[in-house]
Write a protein that holds these residues in place. Structure first.
Motif, PDB file in Angstrom:
ATOM      1  N   UNK A  30       0.849  -1.183   0.000  1.00  0.00           N
ATOM      2  CA  UNK A  30       0.000   0.000   0.000  1.00  0.00           C
ATOM      3  C   UNK A  30       0.893   1.245   0.000  1.00  0.00           C
ATOM      4  N   UNK A  31       0.976   1.963  -1.130  1.00  0.00           N
ATOM      5  CA  UNK A  31       1.815   3.164  -1.196  1.00  0.00           C
ATOM      6  C   UNK A  31       1.300   4.265  -0.270  1.00  0.00           C
ATOM      7  N   UNK A  32       2.234   5.033   0.283  1.00  0.00           N
ATOM      8  CA  UNK A  32       1.894   6.210   1.068  1.00  0.00           C
ATOM      9  C   UNK A  32       1.789   7.387   0.112  1.00  0.00           C
ATOM     10  N   UNK A  33       0.667   8.091   0.153  1.00  0.00           N
ATOM     11  CA  UNK A  33       0.446   9.266  -0.688  1.00  0.00           C
ATOM     12  C   UNK A  33       0.271  10.462   0.239  1.00  0.00           C
ATOM     13  N   UNK A  34       1.148  11.439   0.095  1.00  0.00           N
ATOM     14  CA  UNK A  34       1.130  12.628   0.944  1.00  0.00           C
ATOM     15  C   UNK A  34       0.720  13.853   0.134  1.00  0.00           C
ATOM     16  N   UNK A  35      -0.150  14.645   0.724  1.00  0.00           N
ATOM     17  CA  UNK A  35      -0.530  15.941   0.175  1.00  0.00           C
ATOM     18  C   UNK A  35      -0.514  16.950   1.304  1.00  0.00           C
ATOM     19  N   UNK A  36      -0.321  18.222   0.951  1.00  0.00           N
ATOM     20  CA  UNK A  36      -0.490  19.293   1.913  1.00  0.00           C
ATOM     21  C   UNK A  36      -1.936  19.739   1.935  1.00  0.00           C
ATOM     22  N   UNK A  37      -2.364  20.282   3.066  1.00  0.00           N
ATOM     23  CA  UNK A  37      -3.748  20.748   3.154  1.00  0.00           C
ATOM     24  C   UNK A  37      -4.002  21.951   2.246  1.00  0.00           C
ATOM     25  N   UNK A  38      -2.945  22.574   1.741  1.00  0.00           N
ATOM     26  CA  UNK A  38      -3.062  23.684   0.795  1.00  0.00           C
ATOM     27  C   UNK A  38      -2.420  23.333  -0.552  1.00  0.00           C
ATOM     28  N   UNK A  39      -2.265  22.056  -0.843  1.00  0.00           N
ATOM     29  CA  UNK A  39      -1.586  21.586  -2.054  1.00  0.00           C
ATOM     30  C   UNK A  39      -2.429  21.882  -3.289  1.00  0.00           C
ATOM     31  N   UNK A  40      -1.866  22.617  -4.236  1.00  0.00           N
ATOM     32  CA  UNK A  40      -2.593  22.978  -5.456  1.00  0.00           C
ATOM     33  C   UNK A  40      -2.870  21.757  -6.327  1.00  0.00           C
ATOM     34  N   UNK A  41      -2.125  20.684  -6.139  1.00  0.00           N
ATOM     35  CA  UNK A  41      -2.267  19.508  -6.987  1.00  0.00           C
ATOM     36  C   UNK A  41      -3.252  18.481  -6.433  1.00  0.00           C
ATOM     37  N   UNK A  42      -3.732  18.694  -5.206  1.00  0.00           N
ATOM     38  CA  UNK A  42      -4.617  17.721  -4.576  1.00  0.00           C
ATOM     39  C   UNK A  42      -5.932  17.582  -5.344  1.00  0.00           C
ATOM     40  N   UNK A  43      -6.319  16.349  -5.568  1.00  0.00           N
ATOM     41  CA  UNK A  43      -7.595  16.040  -6.210  1.00  0.00           C
ATOM     42  C   UNK A  43      -8.400  15.221  -5.207  1.00  0.00           C
ATOM     43  N   UNK A  44      -9.544  15.726  -4.766  1.00  0.00           N
ATOM     44  CA  UNK A  44     -10.332  15.008  -3.751  1.00  0.00           C
ATOM     45  C   UNK A  44     -10.687  13.568  -4.126  1.00  0.00           C
ATOM     46  N   UNK A  45     -10.668  13.233  -5.406  1.00  0.00           N
ATOM     47  CA  UNK A  45     -11.009  11.867  -5.799  1.00  0.00           C
ATOM     48  C   UNK A  45      -9.979  10.852  -5.307  1.00  0.00           C
ATOM     49  N   UNK A  46      -8.799  11.321  -4.891  1.00  0.00           N
ATOM     50  CA  UNK A  46      -7.787  10.390  -4.376  1.00  0.00           C
ATOM     51  C   UNK A  46      -8.255   9.766  -3.060  1.00  0.00           C
ATOM     52  N   UNK A  47      -9.186  10.413  -2.371  1.00  0.00           N
ATOM     53  CA  UNK A  47      -9.729   9.849  -1.133  1.00  0.00           C
ATOM     54  C   UNK A  47     -10.395   8.497  -1.397  1.00  0.00           C
ATOM     55  N   UNK A  48     -10.942   8.342  -2.588  1.00  0.00           N
ATOM     56  CA  UNK A  48     -11.583   7.073  -2.966  1.00  0.00           C
ATOM     57  C   UNK A  48     -10.582   5.920  -2.945  1.00  0.00           C
ATOM     58  N   UNK A  49      -9.340   6.189  -3.341  1.00  0.00           N
ATOM     59  CA  UNK A  49      -8.298   5.156  -3.319  1.00  0.00           C
ATOM     60  C   UNK A  49      -7.938   4.773  -1.896  1.00  0.00           C
ATOM     61  N   UNK A  50      -7.935   5.777  -1.010  1.00  0.00           N
ATOM     62  CA  UNK A  50      -7.658   5.513   0.402  1.00  0.00           C
ATOM     63  C   UNK A  50      -8.798   4.712   1.021  1.00  0.00           C
ATOM     64  N   UNK A  51     -10.018   5.120   0.748  1.00  0.00           N
ATOM     65  CA  UNK A  51     -11.182   4.413   1.283  1.00  0.00           C
ATOM     66  C   UNK A  51     -11.265   2.987   0.748  1.00  0.00           C
ATOM     67  N   UNK A  52     -10.793   2.776  -0.470  1.00  0.00           N
ATOM     68  CA  UNK A  52     -10.797   1.445  -1.065  1.00  0.00           C
ATOM     69  C   UNK A  52      -9.620   0.585  -0.633  1.00  0.00           C
ATOM     70  N   UNK A  53      -8.730   1.143   0.189  1.00  0.00           N
ATOM     71  CA  UNK A  53      -7.601   0.377   0.705  1.00  0.00           C
ATOM     72  C   UNK A  53      -6.436   0.231  -0.252  1.00  0.00           C
ATOM     73  N   UNK A  54      -6.440   0.987  -1.366  1.00  0.00           N
ATOM     74  CA  UNK A  54      -5.344   0.868  -2.335  1.00  0.00           C
ATOM     75  C   UNK A  54      -4.124   1.695  -1.952  1.00  0.00           C
ATOM     76  N   UNK A  55      -4.333   2.774  -1.181  1.00  0.00           N
ATOM     77  CA  UNK A  55      -3.238   3.637  -0.759  1.00  0.00           C
ATOM     78  C   UNK A  55      -3.441   4.017   0.702  1.00  0.00           C
ATOM     79  N   UNK A  56      -2.396   4.559   1.306  1.00  0.00           N
ATOM     80  CA  UNK A  56      -2.511   5.217   2.605  1.00  0.00           C
ATOM     81  C   UNK A  56      -2.369   6.696   2.320  1.00  0.00           C
ATOM     82  N   UNK A  57      -3.435   7.449   2.499  1.00  0.00           N
ATOM     83  CA  UNK A  57      -3.450   8.888   2.233  1.00  0.00           C
ATOM     84  C   UNK A  57      -3.228   9.641   3.530  1.00  0.00           C
TER      85      UNK A  57
END
Length: 114
Positions: free
Chosen positions: A59-86
């Motif tokens: 399970x890859x670790x995916x890090x974003x900043x709370x003010x990250x311009x590149x953050x896409x909220x859809x990445x939460x779906x990968x965390x919820x699905x257990x594919x990544x650790x967000x």
């Protein structure tokens, strides 16, 4: 600081590729009139690389900043699905290692211990 120096002092390489890598991106209009860049290759990545990692129990670790311009909220779906650790780092933009080095290093070390 050594990492930041090395990526700043060395001749460019990967960052020149970003123009080509991001060329399939387009701006989408969001509710309320805002726009957001989407990368079309994301779906293929989810289905291929993340699927293989998941089958191997990784399970890859995916890090974003709370003010990250590149953050896409859809990445939460990968965390919820257990594919990544967000993990969303507070008081951070895109350059997490500079904006919040303590939390950045703590997240990396915790992930490595598991």
């Amino acid at each position: 600081s050594e990492y930041l120096y090395q990526i700043s002092a060395q001749p460019g390489s990967g960052e020149y590729a970003m123009n080509s890598i991001l060329s399939p991106a387009k701006l989408l209009t969001e509710p309320g009139g805002g726009t957001r860049t989407r990368i079309f290759a994301r779906i293929a990545l989810e289905e291929s690389a993340l699927g293989v990692l998941s089958r191997e129990g990784l399970k890859p670790l995916v890090l974003y900043g709370d003010q990250d311009w590149l953050f896409d909220p859809s990445v939460r779906r990968l965390d919820e699905g257990g594919l990544i650790k967000l993990s969303i780092l507070q008081r951070s933009g895109h350059h997490l290692y500079m904006d919040n080095p303590r939390q950045f290093h703590r997240q990396i070390l915790e992930w490595c211990q598991h």
